[in-house]
Design a protein around this motif. Sequence first.
Motif, PDB file in Angstrom:
ATOM      1  N   THR A 272      45.932 -28.188  30.631  1.00  0.00           N
ATOM      2  CA  THR A 272      45.997 -27.752  29.270  1.00  0.00           C
ATOM      3  C   THR A 272      46.922 -27.692  28.308  1.00  0.00           C
ATOM      4  N   SER A 273      47.617 -26.978  29.288  1.00  0.00           N
ATOM      5  CA  SER A 273      49.268 -26.693  28.152  1.00  0.00           C
ATOM      6  C   SER A 273      50.122 -26.753  28.530  1.00  0.00           C
ATOM      7  N   ILE A 274      51.477 -26.801  28.154  1.00  0.00           N
ATOM      8  CA  ILE A 274      52.646 -26.342  28.399  1.00  0.00           C
ATOM      9  C   ILE A 274      53.359 -25.638  28.613  1.00  0.00           C
ATOM     10  N   LYS A 275      53.681 -24.328  29.016  1.00  0.00           N
ATOM     11  CA  LYS A 275      54.618 -23.494  28.574  1.00  0.00           C
ATOM     12  C   LYS A 275      55.713 -23.243  28.967  1.00  0.00           C
ATOM     13  N   THR A 276      56.972 -22.964  27.871  1.00  0.00           N
ATOM     14  CA  THR A 276      57.881 -22.651  28.159  1.00  0.00           C
ATOM     15  C   THR A 276      58.672 -21.618  27.681  1.00  0.00           C
ATOM     16  N   ALA A 277      59.500 -20.909  28.242  1.00  0.00           N
ATOM     17  CA  ALA A 277      60.178 -20.381  28.312  1.00  0.00           C
ATOM     18  C   ALA A 277      61.783 -19.347  28.617  1.00  0.00           C
TER      19      ALA A 277
ATOM     20  N   THR B  48      54.585 -22.958  23.186  1.00  0.00           N
ATOM     21  CA  THR B  48      53.831 -23.555  24.116  1.00  0.00           C
ATOM     22  C   THR B  48      53.118 -24.661  23.368  1.00  0.00           C
ATOM     23  N   VAL B  49      52.675 -25.244  24.791  1.00  0.00           N
ATOM     24  CA  VAL B  49      52.252 -26.195  22.820  1.00  0.00           C
ATOM     25  C   VAL B  49      50.836 -27.562  24.465  1.00  0.00           C
ATOM     26  N   GLU B  50      50.379 -28.123  23.563  1.00  0.00           N
ATOM     27  CA  GLU B  50      48.823 -28.108  24.266  1.00  0.00           C
ATOM     28  C   GLU B  50      49.644 -29.932  25.112  1.00  0.00           C
TER      29      GLU B  50
ATOM     30  N   PRO C 297      45.111 -34.180  40.753  1.00  0.00           N
ATOM     31  CA  PRO C 297      44.232 -34.669  40.429  1.00  0.00           C
ATOM     32  C   PRO C 297      43.439 -34.010  38.693  1.00  0.00           C
ATOM     33  N   ASN C 298      44.416 -33.075  38.218  1.00  0.00           N
ATOM     34  CA  ASN C 298      43.859 -32.754  37.411  1.00  0.00           C
ATOM     35  C   ASN C 298      44.752 -33.104  36.370  1.00  0.00           C
ATOM     36  N   LEU C 299      45.839 -34.152  36.315  1.00  0.00           N
ATOM     37  CA  LEU C 299      46.845 -34.719  35.514  1.00  0.00           C
ATOM     38  C   LEU C 299      47.266 -36.301  35.750  1.00  0.00           C
ATOM     39  N   PRO C 300      46.000 -36.857  35.771  1.00  0.00           N
ATOM     40  CA  PRO C 300      45.697 -37.810  35.942  1.00  0.00           C
ATOM     41  C   PRO C 300      46.769 -39.585  35.477  1.00  0.00           C
ATOM     42  N   GLY C 301      46.632 -38.787  33.829  1.00  0.00           N
ATOM     43  CA  GLY C 301      47.242 -40.086  33.212  1.00  0.00           C
ATOM     44  C   GLY C 301      49.771 -39.872  33.900  1.00  0.00           C
TER      45      GLY C 301
END
Lengths: 322, 322
Positions: free
Chosen positions: A27-32, A44-46, A93-97
């Motif tokens: 659901t999200s990309i976190k960066t730190a 963070t971004v969707e 499985p949760n990132l088919p694209g």
Amino acid sequence: MTTIEECLMKGVVTGMTRSIGIDIGGTSIKTALTEEGSVLDFRTVETPVDDPRQGAAEIHRLISDWMSLADGSIGICAPGPLDTMEGRFLDPPNLPGWHGFSLKDELEDKTGRQCLVENDANAAAVGEFMYGAGRSFQHIVYVTISTGIGAGIVIDGKLLSGAQFQAGEAGNMIIRSEGPEQPGMNIGSWESLASGTALGIRAEKEIGLTGGAAEVFREQASGNQKAARLVSSWIEDTACGTANLLHLLNPEAVIFGGGVMNAAAQILPELQREVESRVYESMRSGVQLYAAELKNQAGVIGAAALDHVPRIGAGTSAGRSI
Amino acid sequence: MTTIEECLMKGVVTGMTRSIGIDIGGTSIKTALTEEGSVLDFRTVETPVDDPRQGAAEIHRLISDWMSLADGSIGICAPGPLDTMEGRFLDPPNLPGWHGFSLKDELEDKTGRQCLVENDANAAAVGEFMYGAGRSFQHIVYVTISTGIGAGIVIDGKLLSGAQFQAGEAGNMIIRSEGPEQPGMNIGSWESLASGTALGIRAEKEIGLTGGAAEVFREQASGNQKAARLVSSWIEDTACGTANLLHLLNPEAVIFGGGVMNAAAQILPELQREVESRVYESMRSGVQLYAAELKNQAGVIGAAALDHVPRIGAGTSAGRSI
């Protein structure tokens, strides 16, 4: 939140090494931007689930003004299965694209920095090992229980990777070969019995609670006897999987993280007893279970630390070794 | 059998390193003078099950005239649980008279040489890794299926020892948490389902064969349909345990030894298929199952090679580390 200016100043004062960590989720990309395990800045971004190239561009945008502040490689974690050597998604499985996408190549082109890619459970294991509940040990297993179950294994201060980069896939271990079934997993796998998803399904079917694992623990805490029995049964299944890890790997400590365990750390004493009853007498003193400390930042912090923890057992005998 | 004189001559010719290995079992003690994994001389004696001091004296008698021919440490393997660091027996079920005995101290006093002690499955793993079916790999799991089930794990060319020296206790992994029971083991443990003992018990109860696992395989080979069905069921249980090893460790190869597997190597192709059906698609190409090559000499050969293979993950955080 620390500003970049403060961080720069702190860096000048301390002389510590700063790193960039990226945690790609469904659901999200976190960066730190981190410094010795502390998060200095966080963005963070969707997740653009259908467009990995856009994902890489978003990541580049988020981290670009950190580049002059951070040394070394950029660490990335994402859901497996991955080819961690080539930094390529296989078929999560949760990132088919994102299937088949070479994130490492794409980000190395954009940033000019080496990028290290690891699956999310392994990165969290590295985070806990370096800066969290595992920091005083050399040989730990980190177990994440959330929607699914996964693990990361650190031996002798190194991350166990595996011939196909798939060591630590503990969720697919069979602990009750006669059931239940879950698509894509083994019948009676640990995950199909003890993940947050599995607990939620049982709660709805057996005691009519529809709010998932979190509600089960809330109800248990407030004295609901049916919920308490269900939690006890879940602890027994969790103990079976944990006992299997201990018998094979005999680590110094097992560290439990992930959404379900972060919400259920109060069950650790009961889990400890149930695990102790399932290991050899001579191993009992070695049942050391801990709650993860980095919580939902374990991924980014661990990703940022990937270049400090070598991999072992990585690649196949066909020439792929690190 | 090679005489000591021939061996001395061969040693002079080849300049190779000779070592002494000792394999202590519940019925016999095997000793061997080896050279790069080949047995040059072999001697055996009945195990004095009630008198470990007599056992140590017998060992010293058997190996004393090899001392001038062999270099380095003397390697010893024995049934666990052991404190391999201190070379002391803990409470091995089939050697009750040896509980608490410090074999390492006793033999070091007698021989003046360093003695390395390891459990028998780990030593056999070292033997297969150095000189047997694992010699072209760096990351293997050796599984022994005989009376019981055990394993030895080599990662990155090193033996995984464990915080209480108990890594590889695969027989006590739970693969069917609802049964069957076996005293001293977990309910539904791999050993209680798939050891030679377990297969023999099922054969007697279900199809009236009283000759143990060996008879089951003979009957299967000669076309007995009931025996064939039983073997298929045993292969499924064996596949469950093997799949668990693969998911956690993702080794390059799994090598099967021990009395039952040495007699049943013909089942490996079927086992391969059953294991493949229980691992993630992305791991399937990594299911590499092999029959052990050193057979019943894996223990002595591996013991003799112990000083060539470092231990990792050994000892606890309380200061015991190698």
